[in-house]
Design a protein around this motif. Structure first.
Motif, PDB file in Angstrom:
ATOM      1  N   TRP A 148       3.197   1.741  -1.927  1.00  0.00           N
ATOM      2  CA  TRP A 148       3.392   2.154  -3.245  1.00  0.00           C
ATOM      3  C   TRP A 148       2.286   3.040  -4.125  1.00  0.00           C
ATOM      4  O   TRP A 148       2.428   3.410  -5.200  1.00  0.00           O
ATOM      5  CB  TRP A 148       3.935   1.074  -4.183  1.00  0.00           C
ATOM      6  CG  TRP A 148       5.257   0.598  -3.728  1.00  0.00           C
ATOM      7  CD1 TRP A 148       5.486  -0.661  -3.183  1.00  0.00           C
ATOM      8  CD2 TRP A 148       6.530   1.132  -3.482  1.00  0.00           C
ATOM      9  NE1 TRP A 148       6.766  -0.927  -2.828  1.00  0.00           N
ATOM     10  CE2 TRP A 148       7.531   0.236  -3.082  1.00  0.00           C
ATOM     11  CE3 TRP A 148       6.946   2.327  -3.780  1.00  0.00           C
ATOM     12  CZ2 TRP A 148       8.792   0.388  -2.796  1.00  0.00           C
ATOM     13  CZ3 TRP A 148       8.095   2.731  -3.706  1.00  0.00           C
ATOM     14  CH2 TRP A 148       9.244   1.939  -3.288  1.00  0.00           C
ATOM     15  N   GLN A 149       1.145   2.877  -3.279  1.00  0.00           N
ATOM     16  CA  GLN A 149       0.023   3.326  -3.816  1.00  0.00           C
ATOM     17  C   GLN A 149       0.053   4.967  -3.945  1.00  0.00           C
ATOM     18  O   GLN A 149      -0.214   5.449  -5.003  1.00  0.00           O
ATOM     19  CB  GLN A 149      -1.267   3.012  -3.120  1.00  0.00           C
ATOM     20  CG  GLN A 149      -2.427   3.392  -3.681  1.00  0.00           C
ATOM     21  CD  GLN A 149      -2.548   2.777  -5.223  1.00  0.00           C
ATOM     22  OE1 GLN A 149      -2.292   1.724  -5.314  1.00  0.00           O
ATOM     23  NE2 GLN A 149      -3.123   3.731  -6.168  1.00  0.00           N
ATOM     24  N   LEU A 150       0.759   5.763  -2.829  1.00  0.00           N
ATOM     25  CA  LEU A 150       0.914   7.154  -3.312  1.00  0.00           C
ATOM     26  C   LEU A 150       1.890   7.566  -4.261  1.00  0.00           C
ATOM     27  O   LEU A 150       1.337   8.456  -4.998  1.00  0.00           O
ATOM     28  CB  LEU A 150       1.435   7.556  -1.803  1.00  0.00           C
ATOM     29  CG  LEU A 150       1.818   8.972  -1.561  1.00  0.00           C
ATOM     30  CD1 LEU A 150       0.593   9.867  -1.595  1.00  0.00           C
ATOM     31  CD2 LEU A 150       2.622   9.297  -0.342  1.00  0.00           C
ATOM     32  N   SER A 152       0.820  -1.391  -0.022  1.00  0.00           N
ATOM     33  CA  SER A 152      -0.118   0.114   0.036  1.00  0.00           C
ATOM     34  C   SER A 152       0.659   1.126   0.144  1.00  0.00           C
ATOM     35  O   SER A 152       0.504   2.296  -0.330  1.00  0.00           O
ATOM     36  CB  SER A 152      -0.994   0.013   1.158  1.00  0.00           C
ATOM     37  OG  SER A 152      -0.063   0.184   2.422  1.00  0.00           O
ATOM     38  N   ILE A 171       2.041   5.769  -7.110  1.00  0.00           N
ATOM     39  CA  ILE A 171       1.361   5.642  -8.247  1.00  0.00           C
ATOM     40  C   ILE A 171       0.602   6.691  -8.659  1.00  0.00           C
ATOM     41  O   ILE A 171       0.299   7.154  -9.524  1.00  0.00           O
ATOM     42  CB  ILE A 171       0.914   4.133  -8.264  1.00  0.00           C
ATOM     43  CG1 ILE A 171       1.985   3.047  -8.176  1.00  0.00           C
ATOM     44  CG2 ILE A 171      -0.081   4.021  -9.333  1.00  0.00           C
ATOM     45  CD1 ILE A 171       1.736   1.942  -8.005  1.00  0.00           C
ATOM     46  N   ASP A 172      -0.321   7.040  -7.645  1.00  0.00           N
ATOM     47  CA  ASP A 172      -1.371   8.250  -7.595  1.00  0.00           C
ATOM     48  C   ASP A 172      -0.577   9.536  -8.151  1.00  0.00           C
ATOM     49  O   ASP A 172      -1.202  10.211  -8.841  1.00  0.00           O
ATOM     50  CB  ASP A 172      -2.014   8.400  -6.339  1.00  0.00           C
ATOM     51  CG  ASP A 172      -2.719   7.059  -6.101  1.00  0.00           C
ATOM     52  OD1 ASP A 172      -3.097   6.480  -6.736  1.00  0.00           O
ATOM     53  OD2 ASP A 172      -3.286   6.894  -4.754  1.00  0.00           O
ATOM     54  N   ARG A 173       0.589   9.890  -7.913  1.00  0.00           N
ATOM     55  CA  ARG A 173       1.156  11.036  -8.037  1.00  0.00           C
ATOM     56  C   ARG A 173       2.093  10.839  -9.337  1.00  0.00           C
ATOM     57  O   ARG A 173       2.792  11.787  -9.657  1.00  0.00           O
ATOM     58  CB  ARG A 173       2.119  11.510  -6.818  1.00  0.00           C
ATOM     59  CG  ARG A 173       1.145  11.951  -5.717  1.00  0.00           C
ATOM     60  CD  ARG A 173       1.896  12.427  -4.638  1.00  0.00           C
ATOM     61  NE  ARG A 173       1.170  12.717  -3.448  1.00  0.00           N
ATOM     62  CZ  ARG A 173       1.658  13.320  -2.291  1.00  0.00           C
ATOM     63  NH1 ARG A 173       2.999  13.365  -2.141  1.00  0.00           N
ATOM     64  NH2 ARG A 173       0.959  13.497  -1.432  1.00  0.00           N
ATOM     65  N   TYR A 174       1.998   9.769  -9.940  1.00  0.00           N
ATOM     66  CA  TYR A 174       2.739   9.469 -11.285  1.00  0.00           C
ATOM     67  C   TYR A 174       4.288   9.468 -10.953  1.00  0.00           C
ATOM     68  O   TYR A 174       4.694  10.190 -11.832  1.00  0.00           O
ATOM     69  CB  TYR A 174       2.144  10.405 -12.577  1.00  0.00           C
ATOM     70  CG  TYR A 174       0.773  10.171 -12.666  1.00  0.00           C
ATOM     71  CD1 TYR A 174       0.393   9.006 -13.591  1.00  0.00           C
ATOM     72  CD2 TYR A 174      -0.139  11.175 -12.463  1.00  0.00           C
ATOM     73  CE1 TYR A 174      -1.066   8.708 -13.990  1.00  0.00           C
ATOM     74  CE2 TYR A 174      -1.406  11.039 -12.679  1.00  0.00           C
ATOM     75  CZ  TYR A 174      -1.662   9.937 -13.220  1.00  0.00           C
ATOM     76  OH  TYR A 174      -3.101   9.707 -13.884  1.00  0.00           O
ATOM     77  N   CYS A 215       5.073   8.969   4.007  1.00  0.00           N
ATOM     78  CA  CYS A 215       3.644   9.573   4.263  1.00  0.00           C
ATOM     79  C   CYS A 215       3.723  10.965   4.239  1.00  0.00           C
ATOM     80  O   CYS A 215       2.856  11.500   3.939  1.00  0.00           O
ATOM     81  CB  CYS A 215       3.065   8.856   5.543  1.00  0.00           C
ATOM     82  SG  CYS A 215       2.777   7.001   5.378  1.00  0.00           S
TER      83      CYS A 215
END
Length: 58
Positions: free
Chosen positions: A16-18, A14, A20-23, A58
């Motif tokens: 790595w989601q941040l 999870s 990814i969301d911010r490209y 974070c």
């Protein structure tokens, strides 16, 4: 008296989601947080990292 050791596994998937969301690529995350390549590799492999490291992401 011996304490029982927990076998709970913590995964950083999870985390790595941040980026990814911010490209962001992992290299971009490394530069933005000031973490070393070895620390990023530990996170990628679900290795042991300090909570300070997680706070930087974070």
């Amino acid at each position: 008296m011996r304490r029982k050791r927990s076998n709970a596994t913590i995964t950083f998937k999870s985390r790595w989601q941040l980026p990814i969301d911010r490209y962001m690529a992992k290299e971009d995350l490394r530069i933005a947080t000031g973490l070393s390549a070895a620390t990023i590799a530990k996170i990628d492999k679900d290795g042991n990292v300090n909570t300070d490291v997680l706070a930087r992401i974070c």
